[in-house]
Design a protein around this motif. Structure first.
Motif, mmCIF file in Angstrom:
data_model
loop_
_atom_site.group_PDB
_atom_site.id
_atom_site.type_symbol
_atom_site.label_atom_id
_atom_site.label_comp_id
_atom_site.label_asym_id
_atom_site.label_seq_id
_atom_site.Cartn_x
_atom_site.Cartn_y
_atom_site.Cartn_z
ATOM 1 N N ASP A 3 0.848 -1.184 0.000
ATOM 2 C CA ASP A 3 0.000 0.000 0.000
ATOM 3 C C ASP A 3 0.886 1.237 0.000
ATOM 4 O O ASP A 3 0.651 2.193 -0.708
ATOM 5 C CB ASP A 3 -0.845 0.014 1.276
ATOM 6 N N GLY A 67 1.929 -6.525 6.415
ATOM 7 C CA GLY A 67 0.481 -6.345 6.394
ATOM 8 C C GLY A 67 -0.029 -6.020 7.777
ATOM 9 O O GLY A 67 0.531 -5.191 8.485
ATOM 10 N N TYR A 71 -6.059 -5.854 7.653
ATOM 11 C CA TYR A 71 -6.371 -6.515 6.381
ATOM 12 C C TYR A 71 -7.242 -7.759 6.584
ATOM 13 O O TYR A 71 -7.692 -8.362 5.614
ATOM 14 C CB TYR A 71 -5.086 -6.899 5.645
ATOM 15 N N VAL A 76 -12.205 -8.562 5.352
ATOM 16 C CA VAL A 76 -10.978 -9.144 4.813
ATOM 17 C C VAL A 76 -10.583 -8.507 3.477
ATOM 18 O O VAL A 76 -11.434 -8.131 2.668
ATOM 19 C CB VAL A 76 -11.142 -10.672 4.653
ATOM 20 N N HIS A 77 -9.278 -8.382 3.269
ATOM 21 C CA HIS A 77 -8.693 -7.929 2.000
ATOM 22 C C HIS A 77 -8.001 -9.134 1.366
ATOM 23 O O HIS A 77 -6.793 -9.324 1.522
ATOM 24 C CB HIS A 77 -7.671 -6.817 2.253
ATOM 25 N N ASP A 79 -7.017 -9.755 -1.444
ATOM 26 C CA ASP A 79 -5.977 -9.466 -2.445
ATOM 27 C C ASP A 79 -4.602 -9.294 -1.810
ATOM 28 O O ASP A 79 -3.602 -9.196 -2.535
ATOM 29 C CB ASP A 79 -6.338 -8.197 -3.221
ATOM 30 N N LYS A 80 -4.528 -9.271 -0.492
ATOM 31 C CA LYS A 80 -3.239 -9.087 0.182
ATOM 32 C C LYS A 80 -2.490 -10.421 0.236
ATOM 33 O O LYS A 80 -2.674 -11.239 1.139
ATOM 34 C CB LYS A 80 -3.446 -8.517 1.588
ATOM 35 N N SER A 105 -2.307 -17.701 2.340
ATOM 36 C CA SER A 105 -2.999 -17.005 1.261
ATOM 37 C C SER A 105 -4.218 -17.822 0.864
ATOM 38 O O SER A 105 -4.085 -18.946 0.382
ATOM 39 C CB SER A 105 -2.072 -16.833 0.050
ATOM 40 N N LEU A 160 -2.453 -11.584 4.065
ATOM 41 C CA LEU A 160 -3.026 -10.674 5.065
ATOM 42 C C LEU A 160 -2.038 -10.113 6.068
ATOM 43 O O LEU A 160 -1.926 -8.898 6.237
ATOM 44 C CB LEU A 160 -4.164 -11.360 5.846
ATOM 45 N N ASP A 308 4.230 -3.042 3.890
ATOM 46 C CA ASP A 308 2.812 -2.858 3.545
ATOM 47 C C ASP A 308 1.975 -2.502 4.757
ATOM 48 O O ASP A 308 0.961 -3.136 5.054
ATOM 49 C CB ASP A 308 2.266 -4.116 2.843
ATOM 50 N N PRO A 310 -0.813 -0.952 6.829
ATOM 51 C CA PRO A 310 -2.151 -0.476 6.458
ATOM 52 C C PRO A 310 -2.301 1.027 6.690
ATOM 53 O O PRO A 310 -1.831 1.559 7.703
ATOM 54 C CB PRO A 310 -3.086 -1.253 7.396
#
Length: 319
Positions: A3, A67, A71, A76-77, A79-80, A105, A160, A308, A310
């Motif tokens: 990010d 992360g 996340y 939930v994200h 894509d992380k 993942s 995540l 990364d 947040p």
């Protein structure tokens, strides 16, 4: 992968090992009937019960917080997704051995699960060795299902969030921790972390390593296979979503702890454990204080790398 445009690096305070042993032993004796901390040679971690892909915890030790819980919750994200080989390069240590606590993942694994990372990352012509474990909820009986990651998957991705310790995997001097018969309310990890925080004050220290719960039982959690369909906005929401278990020794745990956050939005402690009898997950504390026995090996990290981070954060779900 990030990010934020760049990984943030922070130099940590690294006291002499002998001094740190004295500090930790004094603190542990407030929480355990018996505690002994000394400098020793790292045992050969390729041997049982560890079965790591390297012999030791030494050589350019560093930690990373990748992360984060924001996340995972409230929403939930998915894509992380991160990769251990990429992380080793971000840590300026290509080919590093990496251990710690994280999440799989879901894009790779097809579900949500706890990850116990044990990865010797790739270097030049040397291929990656992934000795990690994952723990999920068994859909048949609702109990813990622990699997060796490489039995089913051939990547070294995770998702995540993760708190990781990285080094060259060399033998050498480490901090050996023995503690038994818990008399206080703190877990081994919390006691060690808070002892460092209290003694070293404004200086930030971090430890990474492994410990065995040799006798007794412990409380763990495992995340459900499916992410929550509704937002998890409070710690109560998160705890109700997680599945909690009591598991038996011996449990081999991987831990990362930081004495204080220097402004990087860190998870201050995170520990996952696996076993050779099919139980593993996120460690909280032992549940048998009168009989518990711990044996651990740790090393202070020289740097922390925040990967990364947040941009929108909160303090929910970090126990």
């Amino acid at each position: 992968m990030a990010d934020r445009s760049e990984t943030e690096k922070f130099q940590l305070h690294v006291p002499a090992l002998e001094e740190l042993c004295q500090v930790l032993e004094k603190g542990l004796r407030k929480n355990f009937e018996d505690a002994k901390v000394c400098v020793s040679e790292c045992p050969d971690l390729t041997q049982e019960p560890f079965g790591f892909p390297v012999k030791g915890l030494c050589g350019k030790p560093r930690i990373t917080d990748v992360g984060g819980v924001p996340y995972l919750v409230p929403v939930v994200h998915v894509d992380k997704v991160y990769n251990m080989n990429t992380v080793s390069k971000e840590l300026e240590l290509p080919g590093a051995f990496i251990l710690g606590a994280g999440a799989v993942s879901s894009k790779t694994v097809g579900m949500n699960a706890e990850l116990m990372p044990l990865v010797l990352t790739e270097l030049d012509s040397r291929s990656v060795i992934n000795a990690s474990y994952l723990s999920s909820i068994n859909p048949v009986d609702g109990k813990c299902l622990q699997e060796k990651y490489s039995d089913r998957f051939h990547d070294c991705d995770f998702g995540l969030l993760a708190n990781l310790y990285a080094c060259e995997g060399k033998p050498g001097k480490v901090i050996e921790v023995k503690a038994s018969r818990r008399t206080g309310d703190e877990s081994l990890v919390s006691c060690m972390r808070k002892t460092m925080e209290e003694y070293y004050g404004d200086k930030t220290l971090a430890l990474g390593g492994t410990f065995i719960i040799q006798k007794g039982k412990a409380k763990i959690h495992i995340m459900p296979r499916e992410f929550s369909s509704c937002p998890l906005n409070t710690n109560e929401d998160v705890n109700n979503w997680l599945k909690h278990f009591e598991v038996s020794a011996p449990l081999i745990c991987q831990s990362v702890m930081v004495s204080r956050d220097p402004g990087l939005d860190l998870r201050l402690e995170h520990t996952h454990g696996f076993s050779h009898h099919g139980e593993g997950g996120h460690y909280y504390i032992d549940t048998t204080p009168n009989t518990v026995e711990y044996l651990g090996y740790f090393l202070p990290a020289e740097f922390i790398y925040r990967i990364d981070r947040p941009t929108e954060t909160h303090s929910v779900g970090r126990d």
